[in-house]
Enzyme design. Sequence first.
Site, PDB file in Angstrom:
ATOM      1  CB  CYS A 116      -0.915   0.012   1.230  1.00  0.00           C
ATOM      2  SG  CYS A 116      -1.911   1.515   1.307  1.00  0.00           S
ATOM      3  CB  CYS A 119      -1.845   4.721   4.307  1.00  0.00           C
ATOM      4  SG  CYS A 119      -3.315   4.059   3.530  1.00  0.00           S
ATOM      5  CB  CYS A 121      -4.843  -0.531   2.407  1.00  0.00           C
ATOM      6  SG  CYS A 121      -5.418   1.174   2.542  1.00  0.00           S
TER       7      CYS A 121
END
Lengths: 216, 104
Positions: A116, A119, A121
Site C-alpha cells: 500500500c 498508507c 491498507c
Amino acid sequence: MHADHDHVHPHRHPPQPDVEDTPSTYYQRLEEAVRELLIAKGIFTGEDIRRTLEIYDSQSPVLGGKVVARAWVDPAYKARLLADGSKAVEELGIPMDTTKLVVVENTPAVHNVIVCTLCSCYPRPVLGLPPDWYKSRNYRSRTVREPRAVLAEFGTQLPDGVDVRVHDSTADMRYLVLPMRPAGTEGMEEAALAELVTRDSMIGVSLPRAAPVTAP
Amino acid sequence: MRGHHDMGGLPAGPVEPTEHNYAPWEKRVHALLTLLSHSSRGIIMVDELRIGIEALGAEEYDRLSYYERWIVSITNNLLKKGVISTDELGRKLAEIEAREAKGQ
C-alpha cells in the site's frame, strides 16, 4: 538473615515497571481523552471497545493459511476465491465487512506482491495487523519500482522469466496472494498444508514453507 | 503536486524486517476508528482518516509514529465535525493529566 551475607539488609527488588508506570505520552493521553469523551456522549460503549479488541486478537495469518490450503485442495473453492475473494472467505466464516478482497494467484509464470504505497491498507480479516515493515517508507516506496530487489531482501529469488506483478491496495480494496502449492505435498492433508502457508507468502515477499521431509 | 505520503516509486533504503507487538493504546486507537467508521455510525470513514493524515505537514508525518498520526487525524476529524469541542477536549486532557499526577 546472616550478618556475613552479601545482602545483610532486606533489599527491595526494583519494581517491575508496568505499562501504567511509565509516564504516558501526549498522544496516549489524547487517545484516552477522545475515547472517554465518545463513551460519555454515548457514541459507543467501553464494551464496544473491548469487543473490537477481541476481534483483532482473533485475526491472524492462521485464517489466511486456511483459505489458501482450502484453495490448494479444492479446485471449485479456488475458482470461487479468485472470482470473488470476499464471498469465498466468508464461506469459511471470515467476514470482510465492507472491504473488497481480491485474491491474486501465483503461477509458474506470474508472482504477485502486495503493497500500500499511500498508507497501510492490508487484508486484516485474513492476516491480522500488518508487520511494521509493510508500513515502512522503504517498503512502500520501492516495492512498486524495484520489486525484485525488495524480494531479494526477504531472501526470495525468482527465476528471470517470472513476471512480477505488484498490487497497490486501497482503503476499499485489499489483496491477498494465493501462493503456489509447494512441490512434494501431494499426499498432505488440508490442515497440514495450512501450516506451510506463511504470512509473508500471502503478502508475496516470500514463498510457502517447503514440504516437510518424511522418513522413507 | 505529489503529497508527502505518496511515496510509491521514490528511492528509499533497504526494507528492515521489523516487527513489534502492538501496544494496547495503539490497538485502542485502531478500535476507535473501527467503531467510528462502522456502518451503524459512519462518523469518520477511512478516507477521512487518510485525508487527516495526509494533511499533517511533512515534518509531522515523519516525526509521529504510525498510530500517533491516526489519533491526531481522528481528533481533528471529530473537532471539525463538531462531535467534540476543543473546550471539552482541553478539559478532559487536563483531567487525565491530573489523574496521572495523583498516580491513579
